[in-house]
Design a protein around this motif. Sequence first.
Motif, PDB file in Angstrom:
ATOM      1  N   ARG A   7       1.019  -1.207   0.044  1.00 25.01           N
ATOM      2  CA  ARG A   7      -0.090   0.042  -0.049  1.00 25.01           C
ATOM      3  C   ARG A   7       0.666   1.205  -0.024  1.00 25.01           C
ATOM      4  NH1 ARG A   7      -3.851   0.552   4.860  1.00 25.01           N
ATOM      5  NH2 ARG A   7      -2.153   0.898   6.031  1.00 25.01           N
TER       6      ARG A   7
ATOM      7  N   SER B 150       2.644   2.529   3.272  1.00 28.82           N
ATOM      8  CA  SER B 150       3.018   1.844   4.199  1.00 28.82           C
ATOM      9  C   SER B 150       4.419   1.671   4.311  1.00 28.82           C
ATOM     10  CB  SER B 150       2.484   0.500   4.006  1.00 28.82           C
ATOM     11  OG  SER B 150       0.887   0.627   4.011  1.00 28.82           O
TER      12      SER B 150
ATOM     13  N   SER C  55      -0.531  -4.258   2.580  1.00 26.62           N
ATOM     14  CA  SER C  55      -1.070  -4.506   1.129  1.00 26.62           C
ATOM     15  C   SER C  55      -2.050  -3.420   0.623  1.00 26.62           C
ATOM     16  CB  SER C  55      -1.563  -5.708   0.752  1.00 26.62           C
ATOM     17  OG  SER C  55      -3.000  -5.993   1.596  1.00 26.62           O
ATOM     18  N   THR C  56      -2.184  -3.340  -0.643  1.00 26.37           N
ATOM     19  CA  THR C  56      -3.047  -2.269  -1.186  1.00 26.37           C
ATOM     20  C   THR C  56      -4.655  -2.352  -0.568  1.00 26.37           C
ATOM     21  OG1 THR C  56      -3.482  -3.730  -3.132  1.00 26.37           O
ATOM     22  CG2 THR C  56      -1.967  -2.170  -3.271  1.00 26.37           C
TER      23      THR C  56
END
Length: 161
Positions: free
Chosen positions: A81, A84, A131-132
């Motif tokens: 992400r 992050s 993660s995204t």
Amino acid sequence: MMRRLILALILPGLAAPALAQPQSLGAFGNWAAFRDGARCYAITQPWQAPEAQGWQPFASIGIWPGRRGGQLHIRLSREKRTGSAVLLRIDGRTFQLTGGGRDAWAADGQADAEIQTAMRTGIDLVVETRSTDGLAVRDLYRLRGAATAMDAAAIACAPRR
């Protein structure tokens, strides 16, 4: 696991000319070493990781002739992400990596050297990020054989005299 890694790395190259195929330098514990043209590398797959999104996650140390030291490259199991942090932990030591998308690297040459030194005596390497889709990503690698694979790659790509 190592056999699967070696096959995953070599099979795609079978359609290419014979000279373009990676040359195996050996399998060492959970790691393997290869020579691929002008570069050499030590590489492994995660021991534990979430299911990858269409690619094979890995941890590797790339070495190029004439360049001092190797370079860490992590292919994450899930795309990172934006914004992050990517943290790498080796037996209690924490390093912040840089990168984006599905790839991460050491922030600079000094961090690369420190990480590789820790890899030589460590037991586990853990990479963590978000993660995204907001899920926690935690890829766990075993370091057994890492030092020998890194040495094999370094020797194979040592400048010739």
